[in-house]
Write a protein that holds these residues in place. Structure first.
Motif, PDB file in Angstrom:
ATOM      1  N   HIS A  47      63.471 -69.280 -18.220  1.00 18.01           N
ATOM      2  CA  HIS A  47      64.792 -69.075 -17.534  1.00 18.01           C
ATOM      3  C   HIS A  47      64.696 -70.589 -16.492  1.00 18.01           C
ATOM      4  N   ASN A  48      66.158 -71.041 -16.311  1.00 15.83           N
ATOM      5  CA  ASN A  48      66.184 -72.406 -15.480  1.00 15.83           C
ATOM      6  C   ASN A  48      67.051 -71.913 -14.395  1.00 15.83           C
ATOM      7  N   PRO A  49      66.431 -72.001 -13.397  1.00  9.41           N
ATOM      8  CA  PRO A  49      65.330 -72.947 -12.743  1.00  9.41           C
ATOM      9  C   PRO A  49      64.310 -72.434 -12.627  1.00  9.41           C
TER      10      PRO A  49
ATOM     11  N   ALA B 158      69.106 -72.329 -24.357  1.00 10.72           N
ATOM     12  CA  ALA B 158      69.070 -73.956 -24.164  1.00 10.72           C
ATOM     13  C   ALA B 158      67.947 -74.402 -24.578  1.00 10.72           C
ATOM     14  N   TYR B 159      66.524 -73.522 -24.550  1.00 18.10           N
ATOM     15  CA  TYR B 159      65.327 -73.897 -24.710  1.00 18.10           C
ATOM     16  C   TYR B 159      64.421 -73.254 -25.751  1.00 18.10           C
ATOM     17  N   GLN B 160      65.025 -72.842 -26.859  1.00 17.99           N
ATOM     18  CA  GLN B 160      64.575 -72.038 -27.920  1.00 17.99           C
ATOM     19  C   GLN B 160      63.471 -72.952 -28.508  1.00 17.99           C
TER      20      GLN B 160
ATOM     21  N   LYS C 148      73.533 -81.626  -8.127  1.00 21.54           N
ATOM     22  CA  LYS C 148      72.326 -81.773  -7.558  1.00 21.54           C
ATOM     23  C   LYS C 148      71.213 -82.382  -8.623  1.00 21.54           C
ATOM     24  N   ILE C 149      71.277 -82.038  -9.851  1.00 24.59           N
ATOM     25  CA  ILE C 149      70.228 -82.386 -10.755  1.00 24.59           C
ATOM     26  C   ILE C 149      70.695 -83.867 -11.217  1.00 24.59           C
ATOM     27  N   LEU C 150      71.694 -83.976 -11.467  1.00 24.97           N
ATOM     28  CA  LEU C 150      72.115 -85.479 -11.913  1.00 24.97           C
ATOM     29  C   LEU C 150      72.161 -86.407 -10.662  1.00 24.97           C
ATOM     30  N   GLN C 151      72.210 -85.887  -9.696  1.00 21.39           N
ATOM     31  CA  GLN C 151      72.108 -87.091  -8.501  1.00 21.39           C
ATOM     32  C   GLN C 151      70.842 -87.758  -8.409  1.00 21.39           C
TER      33      GLN C 151
ATOM     34  N   MET D  61      60.732 -75.366 -19.773  1.00 22.15           N
ATOM     35  CA  MET D  61      60.464 -76.701 -18.913  1.00 22.15           C
ATOM     36  C   MET D  61      60.234 -76.918 -17.629  1.00 22.15           C
ATOM     37  N   PHE D  62      60.645 -75.744 -17.171  1.00 23.68           N
ATOM     38  CA  PHE D  62      60.667 -75.537 -15.533  1.00 23.68           C
ATOM     39  C   PHE D  62      59.799 -74.710 -14.847  1.00 23.68           C
ATOM     40  N   SER D  63      59.533 -74.825 -13.598  1.00 21.76           N
ATOM     41  CA  SER D  63      58.933 -73.945 -12.586  1.00 21.76           C
ATOM     42  C   SER D  63      59.569 -74.299 -11.281  1.00 21.76           C
TER      43      SER D  63
ATOM     44  N   SER E  79      63.245 -76.938  -5.194  1.00 24.36           N
ATOM     45  CA  SER E  79      61.711 -77.072  -5.784  1.00 24.36           C
ATOM     46  C   SER E  79      61.352 -76.808  -7.076  1.00 24.36           C
ATOM     47  N   ARG E  80      62.494 -76.860  -8.151  1.00 22.14           N
ATOM     48  CA  ARG E  80      62.467 -76.887  -9.563  1.00 22.14           C
ATOM     49  C   ARG E  80      61.588 -78.210  -9.916  1.00 22.14           C
ATOM     50  N   ILE E  81      60.524 -78.148 -10.675  1.00 19.94           N
ATOM     51  CA  ILE E  81      60.150 -79.243 -11.556  1.00 19.94           C
ATOM     52  C   ILE E  81      60.209 -79.212 -12.854  1.00 19.94           C
TER      53      ILE E  81
ATOM     54  N   SER F  57      70.171 -79.864 -27.894  1.00 17.17           N
ATOM     55  CA  SER F  57      69.797 -80.951 -27.016  1.00 17.17           C
ATOM     56  C   SER F  57      68.166 -81.021 -26.907  1.00 17.17           C
ATOM     57  N   LYS F  58      67.525 -80.027 -26.505  1.00 16.43           N
ATOM     58  CA  LYS F  58      66.186 -80.110 -26.161  1.00 16.43           C
ATOM     59  C   LYS F  58      65.263 -79.869 -27.405  1.00 16.43           C
ATOM     60  N   ASN F  59      65.421 -78.878 -28.052  1.00 22.72           N
ATOM     61  CA  ASN F  59      64.457 -78.592 -29.327  1.00 22.72           C
ATOM     62  C   ASN F  59      64.709 -79.415 -30.579  1.00 22.72           C
TER      63      ASN F  59
ATOM     64  N   THR G 255      70.554 -69.628 -10.797  1.00 19.66           N
ATOM     65  CA  THR G 255      70.773 -69.838 -12.140  1.00 19.66           C
ATOM     66  C   THR G 255      70.936 -71.307 -12.324  1.00 19.66           C
ATOM     67  N   TRP G 256      71.259 -71.793 -13.426  1.00 22.99           N
ATOM     68  CA  TRP G 256      71.477 -73.391 -13.814  1.00 22.99           C
ATOM     69  C   TRP G 256      72.821 -73.501 -12.860  1.00 22.99           C
ATOM     70  N   PRO G 257      72.729 -74.606 -11.872  1.00 19.52           N
ATOM     71  CA  PRO G 257      73.770 -74.689 -11.184  1.00 19.52           C
ATOM     72  C   PRO G 257      75.207 -74.957 -11.597  1.00 19.52           C
TER      73      PRO G 257
ATOM     74  N   GLY H  30      62.806 -84.333 -12.370  1.00 17.71           N
ATOM     75  CA  GLY H  30      63.985 -83.968 -11.943  1.00 17.71           C
ATOM     76  C   GLY H  30      64.925 -83.301 -13.118  1.00 17.71           C
ATOM     77  N   VAL H  31      65.745 -84.025 -13.946  1.00 14.51           N
ATOM     78  CA  VAL H  31      66.576 -83.571 -14.992  1.00 14.51           C
ATOM     79  C   VAL H  31      65.609 -82.936 -16.177  1.00 14.51           C
ATOM     80  N   GLY H  32      66.032 -81.893 -16.805  1.00 12.25           N
ATOM     81  CA  GLY H  32      65.569 -81.322 -17.828  1.00 12.25           C
ATOM     82  C   GLY H  32      65.515 -82.115 -19.320  1.00 12.25           C
ATOM     83  N   VAL H  33      64.704 -83.284 -19.256  1.00  8.92           N
ATOM     84  CA  VAL H  33      64.723 -83.833 -20.441  1.00  8.92           C
ATOM     85  C   VAL H  33      63.156 -83.878 -20.726  1.00  8.92           C
TER      86      VAL H  33
HETATM   87  C1  LMR Z   1      68.835 -79.284 -16.373  1.00  8.27           C
HETATM   88  O1  LMR Z   1      68.899 -78.341 -16.154  1.00  8.27           O
HETATM   89  O2  LMR Z   1      68.226 -80.389 -15.876  1.00  8.27           O
HETATM   90  C2  LMR Z   1      69.383 -79.644 -17.683  1.00  8.27           C
HETATM   91  O3  LMR Z   1      70.042 -78.620 -18.275  1.00  8.27           O
HETATM   92  C3  LMR Z   1      70.162 -80.854 -17.810  1.00  8.27           C
HETATM   93  C4  LMR Z   1      71.606 -80.635 -17.263  1.00  8.27           C
HETATM   94  O4  LMR Z   1      72.691 -80.923 -17.569  1.00  8.27           O
HETATM   95  O5  LMR Z   1      71.523 -80.203 -15.878  1.00  8.27           O
END
Ligand code: LMR
Length: 392
Positions: free
Chosen positions: A178-180, A209-211, A12-15, A342-344, A368-370, A241-243, A125-127, A32-35
């Motif tokens: 916490h993601n998402p 993943a987000y230290q 759903k995120i990569l879509q 990164m997210f809310s 509704s995660r941004i 990846s992120k930090n 949680t992260w899907p 969308g994606v956490g970048v």
């Molecule tokens: C995210 O949650 O957007 C990131 O972790 C990227 C991913 O691979 O889903």
């Protein structure tokens, strides 16, 4: 044989990446994606990473294999970054292709040790967490985490659900950011949670993943350090990846804490898992991270830039909370400023999320995660007004 394969529903995120790319509207907004993205929408290569790459290009004389665990200096540097001093004798570590690689290897390790192990996941949680667990044929359970009414943590629900954990169950925790949802435990809540899990005989598994994206590099490691000190066995899957902004280099680490006398056996098992899945792990990103963490001036510059990223996300959060307050004339979205990382999760319905996409070209995950870093000073009021319209 392959006619047996059935179509796979897209992540759903990569879509969203493709949907956004194919939208011709020039004023579309990608949350969308956490970048991480800067104000101009670019994901920059961090200064220290560029400098390390230049040095590496000059100095590297071979690309022969390292070890199955990756360069041991990388594992040691990551143990130090995440846990600080005092854990080396209990820590086995392998480099992995990104944080996801570390999660996958951790789950395989759990399954190897106990095929019947149950893994508890926060809801939500992260899907990709439940997706990998299901793919591996492992048992899972959920604990309540998010309070949609307040946008905060449902701590009573969390304690009630984790009170049912059995000895030897694995509990997956987001170490920070916490993601998402973006909602996080306080220090004293982490202490209560650790005491409960210790009393139940659980094995904590921390996804970090987000230290550096939440309250700061050290503050974001505090919960992981607390857990590491309180349990004989802990798994930590961490992403660079992120930090370090090295998403496509696929750089992560799996750290397994155990009794000091068992560290060699643990290291051997981790090496074995790397060998089975991809043999030697990727080195380029891990080497850059090791160089940056080991060089005083590169490290200072990296920390400074990471702090700039964090401050930028914090001010976007505050700006969005303020803009939503005036656009909706309510305090409904004030939690956005209290969230971290990164997210809310905004608490909009799927229909409202779809309307934002269709009518306003604003892309966010269906729950509704941004991604806060997808915003800039110009798009904050645009988003706030669009949200006010769809909820109004
Ligand atoms: C995210 O949650 O957007 C990131 O972790 C990227 C991913 O691979 O889903």
């Amino acid at each position: 044989m392959f006619e047996q394969l059935t179509p796979i529903a897209q992540d759903k995120i990569l879509q969203l990446i493709a949907l956004y790319r194919d939208d011709p509207r020039p004023d579309k907004i990608d949350l969308g994606v956490g970048v991480y993205k800067d104000a101009s929408g670019l994901t920059p290569v961090m200064r220290a990473v560029k400098a390390a790459e230049r040095q590496l290009w000059e100095a590297e004389t071979t690309k022969t294999y390292t070890t199955l665990a990756g360069d041991p200096a990388f594992g040691a540097a990551m143990v130090d970054l995440i846990l600080g001093a005092g854990f080396a004798s209990r820590a086995a570590a392998i480099a992995t292709p990104g944080g996801t690689g570390a999660i996958r290897q951790a789950l395989e390790l759990i399954r190897m040790a106990n095929p019947a192990a149950k893994v508890w996941l926060s809801h939500p949680t992260w899907p990709n967490h439940p997706s990998i667990i299901k793919y591996l044929g492992m048992q899972m359970a959920e604990y309540r985490y998010f309070d949609t009414a307040t946008g905060g943590v449902d701590f009573d629900g969390l304690l009630a659900d984790l009170g049912r954990v059995a000895a030897g169950d694995v509990v997956l925790l987001h170490g920070c950011c916490h993601n998402p949802t973006g909602a996080n435990l306080t220090g004293s809540q982490w202490e209560q949670l650790a005491a409960l899990l210790a009393q139940r005989g659980a094995v904590p598994f921390v996804d970090l993943a987000y230290q550096g994206f939440g309250d700061g590099l050290t503050a974001d490691a505090a919960a992981t350090r607390l857990i590491a000190g309180a349990f004989p066995e802990v798994l930590i899957a961490a992403s660079c990846s992120k930090n370090f902004g090295i998403y496509r280099e696929r750089t992560g680490v799996l750290i397994a804490l155990t009794q000091p006398a068992r560290t060699d056996v643990m290291q051997g098992n981790l090496n074995f898992l790397n060998r089975q899945n991809y043999s030697f792990p990727p080195d380029h990103g891990a080497r850059l991270v090791t160089m940056i963490l080991g060089d005083a001036s590169l490290r200072v510059d990296w920390m400074r830039e990471l702090e700039e990223l964090r401050q930028n996300m914090l001010s976007l959060r505050q700006g969005l909370a303020d803009a939503l307050r005036s656009a909706t004339n309510s305090d409904r979205f004030d939690f956005v400023a209290r969230h971290r990382g990164m997210f809310s999760r905004l608490g909009l319905s799927e229909a409202e999320v779809l309307r934002l996409r269709q009518d306003f070209g604003i892309y966010m995950v269906g729950d509704s995660r941004i991604n806060i870093a997808g915003l800039n000073a110009a798009s904050v009021p645009i988003l706030a007004r669009a949200i006010a319209q769809v909820v109004g």
